[in-house]
Design a protein around this motif. Structure first.
Motif, PDB file in Angstrom:
ATOM      1  N   TYR A   1      -1.612   6.157  -5.916  1.00  0.00           N
ATOM      2  CA  TYR A   1      -1.673   4.807  -5.513  1.00  0.00           C
ATOM      3  C   TYR A   1      -2.765   3.933  -6.059  1.00  0.00           C
ATOM      4  CZ  TYR A   1       0.426   7.383  -1.474  1.00  0.00           C
ATOM      5  OH  TYR A   1       1.063   8.101  -0.457  1.00  0.00           O
TER       6      TYR A   1
ATOM      7  N   SER B   1       3.316   4.516  -5.331  1.00  0.00           N
ATOM      8  CA  SER B   1       2.607   4.793  -6.411  1.00  0.00           C
ATOM      9  C   SER B   1       2.830   3.886  -7.601  1.00  0.00           C
ATOM     10  CB  SER B   1       3.377   6.310  -6.830  1.00  0.00           C
ATOM     11  OG  SER B   1       4.543   6.165  -7.167  1.00  0.00           O
TER      12      SER B   1
ATOM     13  N   PRO C   1       0.796  -1.254  -0.017  1.00  0.00           N
ATOM     14  CA  PRO C   1      -0.203  -0.031   0.114  1.00  0.00           C
ATOM     15  C   PRO C   1       0.889   1.238  -0.088  1.00  0.00           C
ATOM     16  CG  PRO C   1      -0.805  -1.681   1.700  1.00  0.00           C
ATOM     17  CD  PRO C   1       0.509  -2.222   1.256  1.00  0.00           C
ATOM     18  N   ARG C   2       0.250   2.350  -0.391  1.00  0.00           N
ATOM     19  CA  ARG C   2       0.954   3.632  -0.550  1.00  0.00           C
ATOM     20  C   ARG C   2       2.213   3.798  -1.233  1.00  0.00           C
ATOM     21  NH1 ARG C   2      -1.436   2.945   4.458  1.00  0.00           N
ATOM     22  NH2 ARG C   2      -3.194   4.472   4.928  1.00  0.00           N
TER      23      ARG C   2
END
Length: 246
Positions: free
Chosen positions: A147, A107, A104-105
């Motif tokens: 994201y 790009s 997660p998080r």
């Protein structure tokens, strides 16, 4: 490049009193450089499990999966040590899952960049190539620094495919790569797969899309009653392999 011999898989459900679930049995086929093997069949017939056994997400119950590495060494992926599987995944073998899963998080452009820098490619070159691949699969530049959790299903799958292809694997496993794509996106993805085939990659893919099969596949098998049966072919060498099943 890939030789499968009598591969089989059974699942033991420990939470159900060690119940046994049959996956597949006595699967044998080969994938040569520059060709794509398409595997078809109904849901639940063991297609995805077969790919996972080759990739060693699952450990086969029996049989052999011989892979000829770039340096000429032959490794039986079915019994190889975990460190060797990790090394080959990092350098030679790619996998496109039906499901998109990343940290997660991070790009979109950083995902593709990090995949390359992990293999020793300089950061600047990796980022430039990441941008090139995002453009190839039709992801808008406005999304490159976003994201992927915010992406649509089709955008996630295109990013998933770009991330697998950007390292130019010698062996690529594809699990329904065009399933959630619109017509234009399918065309982009199929062209990228064809380019990789021309470079000499061997591929095994699970497909339900007849257009993708007709465009990409050199050899087609269908999963039937735990077996993988050859049902169609395009390449001259296929006659010889079909005779082996007679």
């Amino acid at each position: 490049m890939l030789q499968i011999e009598n591969l089989e898989k059974e699942f033991i459900m420990h939470i159900r009193g060690d119940a046994e679930i049959e996956g597949f049995d006595c699967i044998s086929f080969s994938a040569k450089a520059g060709t794509l093997i398409a595997v078809t069949g109904p849901s639940g017939s063991g297609k995805s499990s077969l790919l996972k056994c080759i990739y060693r997400t699952y450990t086969p119950t029996g049989g052999h999966t011989y892979y000829t590495c770039e340096d000429g060494n032959v490794v039986d992926l079915a019994v190889a040590e975990p460190w060797e599987i990790i090394r080959l995944r990092a350098t030679e073998i790619g996998y496109v899952s039906q499901f998109f899963s990343v940290i997660p998080r991070v790009s979109a452009i950083d995902i593709l960049t990090n995949t390359q820098t992990a293999r020793g490619i300089p950061s600047k070159s990796a980022r430039e190539r990441a941008a090139e691949y995002l453009e190839k699969v039709g992801i808008s530049p406005q999304l490159w620094d976003m994201y992927p959790a915010t992406f649509s299903g089709g955008e996630k799958q295109r990013l998933n495919i770009a991330n697998a292809l950007i390292t130019r694997p010698r062996l690529l496993l594809l699990d329904e790569p065009t399933a959630s794509l619109d017509a234009r996106s399918k065309e982009w993805v199929m062209n990228m797969i064809l380019d990789l085939k021309q470079e000499g990659a061997a591929m095994v893919g699970v497909f339900h899309d007849e257009i993708a099969i007709e465009t990409l596949a050199d050899w087609r098998y269908e999963m039937r009653e735990r077996q993988m049966v050859p049902i169609d072919y395009k390449m001259d060498y296929a006659q010889e392999e079909l005779a082996a099943f007679a």
